[in-house]
Design a protein around this motif. Structure first.
Motif, PDB file in Angstrom:
ATOM      1  N   MET A   1      11.460  54.343  36.099  1.00 45.70           N
ATOM      2  CA  MET A   1      12.224  53.094  36.135  1.00 45.70           C
ATOM      3  C   MET A   1      12.978  52.368  34.855  1.00 45.70           C
ATOM      4  O   MET A   1      11.928  52.433  34.443  1.00 45.70           O
ATOM      5  CB  MET A   1      12.366  51.962  37.135  1.00 45.70           C
ATOM      6  N   ALA A   2      14.094  52.276  34.163  1.00 47.20           N
ATOM      7  CA  ALA A   2      15.007  51.590  32.855  1.00 47.20           C
ATOM      8  C   ALA A   2      13.702  50.342  33.152  1.00 47.20           C
ATOM      9  O   ALA A   2      13.987  49.425  33.787  1.00 47.20           O
ATOM     10  CB  ALA A   2      16.048  51.648  32.903  1.00 47.20           C
ATOM     11  N   ASN A   3      13.732  49.903  31.695  1.00 43.82           N
ATOM     12  CA  ASN A   3      12.644  48.795  31.673  1.00 43.82           C
ATOM     13  C   ASN A   3      13.514  47.507  31.714  1.00 43.82           C
ATOM     14  O   ASN A   3      13.294  46.434  32.228  1.00 43.82           O
ATOM     15  CB  ASN A   3      12.868  48.533  29.825  1.00 43.82           C
ATOM     16  N   GLU A   4      15.352  47.494  31.805  1.00 48.43           N
ATOM     17  CA  GLU A   4      15.882  46.976  32.350  1.00 48.43           C
ATOM     18  C   GLU A   4      16.176  47.197  33.990  1.00 48.43           C
ATOM     19  O   GLU A   4      16.372  45.353  34.546  1.00 48.43           O
ATOM     20  CB  GLU A   4      18.160  46.573  31.997  1.00 48.43           C
ATOM     21  N   GLU A   5      16.404  47.870  34.561  1.00 49.50           N
ATOM     22  CA  GLU A   5      15.948  47.568  35.798  1.00 49.50           C
ATOM     23  C   GLU A   5      14.836  46.377  35.971  1.00 49.50           C
ATOM     24  O   GLU A   5      15.000  46.296  37.241  1.00 49.50           O
ATOM     25  CB  GLU A   5      15.398  49.120  36.199  1.00 49.50           C
ATOM     26  N   LEU A   6      13.683  47.226  35.313  1.00 40.82           N
ATOM     27  CA  LEU A   6      11.593  46.542  36.011  1.00 40.82           C
ATOM     28  C   LEU A   6      11.738  45.044  35.058  1.00 40.82           C
ATOM     29  O   LEU A   6      11.628  44.304  36.065  1.00 40.82           O
ATOM     30  CB  LEU A   6      10.608  47.459  34.483  1.00 40.82           C
ATOM     31  N   LYS A   7      13.018  44.578  34.732  1.00 41.30           N
ATOM     32  CA  LYS A   7      13.084  43.154  34.050  1.00 41.30           C
ATOM     33  C   LYS A   7      13.895  42.188  35.617  1.00 41.30           C
ATOM     34  O   LYS A   7      12.943  41.648  35.710  1.00 41.30           O
ATOM     35  CB  LYS A   7      13.356  42.868  33.071  1.00 41.30           C
ATOM     36  N   GLN A   8      14.619  42.901  36.155  1.00 43.27           N
ATOM     37  CA  GLN A   8      15.450  42.521  36.621  1.00 43.27           C
ATOM     38  C   GLN A   8      14.840  42.515  37.845  1.00 43.27           C
ATOM     39  O   GLN A   8      15.231  41.259  38.394  1.00 43.27           O
ATOM     40  CB  GLN A   8      17.000  43.213  37.105  1.00 43.27           C
ATOM     41  N   LYS A   9      13.988  43.201  38.352  1.00 40.25           N
ATOM     42  CA  LYS A   9      12.864  43.652  39.766  1.00 40.25           C
ATOM     43  C   LYS A   9      11.912  42.156  38.851  1.00 40.25           C
ATOM     44  O   LYS A   9      11.761  41.686  40.422  1.00 40.25           O
ATOM     45  CB  LYS A   9      12.630  44.548  39.780  1.00 40.25           C
TER      46      LYS A   9
ATOM     47  N   ASP B   1      13.885  39.091  39.772  1.00 39.07           N
ATOM     48  CA  ASP B   1      14.213  38.537  41.442  1.00 39.07           C
ATOM     49  C   ASP B   1      13.042  38.110  41.651  1.00 39.07           C
ATOM     50  O   ASP B   1      13.263  37.485  42.798  1.00 39.07           O
ATOM     51  CB  ASP B   1      15.215  39.612  41.814  1.00 39.07           C
TER      52      ASP B   1
ATOM     53  N   MET C   1       6.041  45.882  39.700  1.00 38.40           N
ATOM     54  CA  MET C   1       6.973  46.723  38.845  1.00 38.40           C
ATOM     55  C   MET C   1       6.697  48.459  38.914  1.00 38.40           C
ATOM     56  O   MET C   1       6.978  49.080  39.202  1.00 38.40           O
ATOM     57  CB  MET C   1       6.630  46.702  37.454  1.00 38.40           C
TER      58      MET C   1
END
Length: 84
Positions: free
Chosen positions: A1-9, A12, A33
């Protein structure tokens, strides 16, 4: 998973839990994460440097929070000069 997706996860999930808890241990963030500690630490450090997370330390424990959340947000000057 990309860092931006992890950050958003992470953001949220912390927003969902913010009604009951505002400060989280690093291990809580790593579980959200679903990453190993070394990879999770890199993402968390990026989030702190970008202002997406802030850290709070009691001296012996470091916890992470969303900026502006919790009791500490309004009490940065606590324990100071007001002796009335």
């Amino acid at each position: 998973m990309a860092n931006e997706e992890l950050k958003q996860k992470v953001v949220d999930e912390l927003k969902k839990k913010s009604s009951s808890k505002t400060k989280f241990y690093f291990n809580d963030l790593a579980k959200i994460m679903d990453e190993k500690p070394r990879a999770a630490k890199k993402v968390v450090n990026e989030m702190v440097s970008e202002g997406m997370l802030s850290f709070w330390s009691s001296g012996s424990t470091t916890m992470y929070t969303l900026p502006g959340m919790g009791k500490q947000a309004g009490a940065e000057g606590e324990g100071g000069d007001k002796e009335e």
